[in-house]
Write a protein that holds these residues in place. Structure first.
Motif, PDB file in Angstrom:
ATOM      1  N   ASN A  40       0.743  -1.397   0.108  1.00 50.28           N
ATOM      2  CA  ASN A  40      -0.077   0.047   0.231  1.00 50.28           C
ATOM      3  C   ASN A  40       0.921   1.213   0.013  1.00 50.28           C
ATOM      4  O   ASN A  40       0.454   2.276  -0.444  1.00 50.28           O
ATOM      5  N   GLU A  41       2.124   1.085   0.678  1.00 48.82           N
ATOM      6  CA  GLU A  41       2.945   2.470   0.679  1.00 48.82           C
ATOM      7  C   GLU A  41       3.458   2.569  -0.862  1.00 48.82           C
ATOM      8  O   GLU A  41       3.986   1.752  -1.536  1.00 48.82           O
ATOM      9  N   PRO A  42       3.723   3.780  -1.329  1.00 48.89           N
ATOM     10  CA  PRO A  42       4.169   4.017  -2.477  1.00 48.89           C
ATOM     11  C   PRO A  42       5.626   3.910  -2.287  1.00 48.89           C
ATOM     12  O   PRO A  42       6.139   4.097  -1.120  1.00 48.89           O
ATOM     13  N   PRO A  43       6.499   3.808  -3.522  1.00 47.70           N
ATOM     14  CA  PRO A  43       7.787   3.751  -3.441  1.00 47.70           C
ATOM     15  C   PRO A  43       8.575   4.743  -2.971  1.00 47.70           C
ATOM     16  O   PRO A  43       7.977   6.141  -3.413  1.00 47.70           O
ATOM     17  N   LYS A  44       9.555   4.734  -2.190  1.00 49.43           N
ATOM     18  CA  LYS A  44      10.289   6.016  -1.874  1.00 49.43           C
ATOM     19  C   LYS A  44      11.211   6.687  -3.150  1.00 49.43           C
ATOM     20  O   LYS A  44      11.262   5.796  -4.167  1.00 49.43           O
ATOM     21  N   PRO A  45      11.446   7.754  -3.115  1.00 46.48           N
ATOM     22  CA  PRO A  45      11.999   8.450  -4.306  1.00 46.48           C
ATOM     23  C   PRO A  45      13.475   7.707  -4.538  1.00 46.48           C
ATOM     24  O   PRO A  45      14.274   7.544  -3.668  1.00 46.48           O
TER      25      PRO A  45
END
Length: 272
Positions: free
Chosen positions: A80-85
């Protein structure tokens, strides 16, 4: 079977001479793929990679169903968490791992026989398409169903295309068409079409007796040659094939096979 785990949470294993029967064992969810099942099945194929005492692996599902694809409940709850930059999307990383698993199955040195009844959907359909021999019942159901729920058959599509060609794969993937055993047989997804479960068991035994006649190393080498067709220049494939031929010809298998032929008896591997 000392190299295999004594017990698996999602698989049932049975060894019979040079045959290994592996049953997907999540019948309550039609043997849907979850991380545990994929991980356990991967570990089995990793062991098989270095085994020559097992020359055929029979893959089927418990409860009258082969595999209904990914466990969507698990998929909905994951990542559910988006990827980190600057980081690759973990969804892509996880999806690619399934492709690596299918590669492992696809290139196993053993003959992989899929016995299909019930359903072979999505990821289960991909698993079917990396088998060497497939037997299915007339009422078995098939589909590349991913696009119907808004996702992509990303890792299975190349293996399906290798099985039945790009045009047919485009049709199946872009319509999420559902079809039965006769169409699977017509398309070349299944090699044998049988009426029911009893006929499936009978045809499976017939196929296994055919495999019994073949030498393990010769089969593994032949499979390796065939897998290179279409992926490398023809001259490179023929060079590789010549090396495999020489390796087989100098092996104890060839010595036994030629001796057995001259003596008009079955070779040892056919009766062990």
């Amino acid at each position: 079977m000392s190299d295999f785990a004594p017990k698996y949470d999602t698989l049932l294993l049975r060894r019979e001479r040079s045959r290994l029967y592996v049953t997907l064992n999540r019948p309550e969810v039609k043997n849907a793929l979850n991380p545990t099942l994929i991980g356990e099945l991967r570990s089995v194929f990793e062991v098989l990679r270095d085994r020559r005492d097992i020359k055929v692996m029979i893959l089927r599902g418990a409860g009258g169903t082969f595999c209904a694809g990914a466990d969507l409940k698990n998929m909905e709850q994951s990542f559910n968490e988006p990827p980190k930059p600057g980081e690759k999307d973990p969804i892509a990383v996880n999806n690619r791992q399934f492709g690596t698993f299918l590669e492992l199955v696809n290139t196993a040195p053993q003959v992989v026989v899929a016995a299909v009844e019930g359903y072979a959907i999505a990821g289960g359909f991909g698993l079917l398409c990396v088998s060497d021999v497939a037997i299915c019942t007339e009422d078995a159901g098939f589909a590349m169903s991913e696009t119907a729920i808004g996702i992509v058959p990303a890792q299975i599509a190349p293996f399906v295309a290798a099985r039945i060609g790009v045009p047919q794969t485009r049709h199946l993937a872009l319509t999420a068409a559902r079809f039965k055993g006769p169409e699977a047989y017509r398309l070349g997804i299944a090699h044998y079409l049988v009426k029911d479960s009893a006929a499936l068991d009978a045809k499976l035994e017939e196929v296994l007796k055919q495999v019994d006649r073949c030498a393990p190393f010769a089969n593994a080498a032949t499979k390796a040659v065939v897998m290179k067709v279409g992926t490398e220049p023809l001259s490179s494939v023929l060079d590789f094939a010549a090396d495999k031929f020489a390796e087989a010809r100098r092996s104890p298998e060839a010595a036994e096979g030629l001796r057995a032929f001259a003596e008009k008896r079955p070779p040892r591997w056919a009766v062990e």
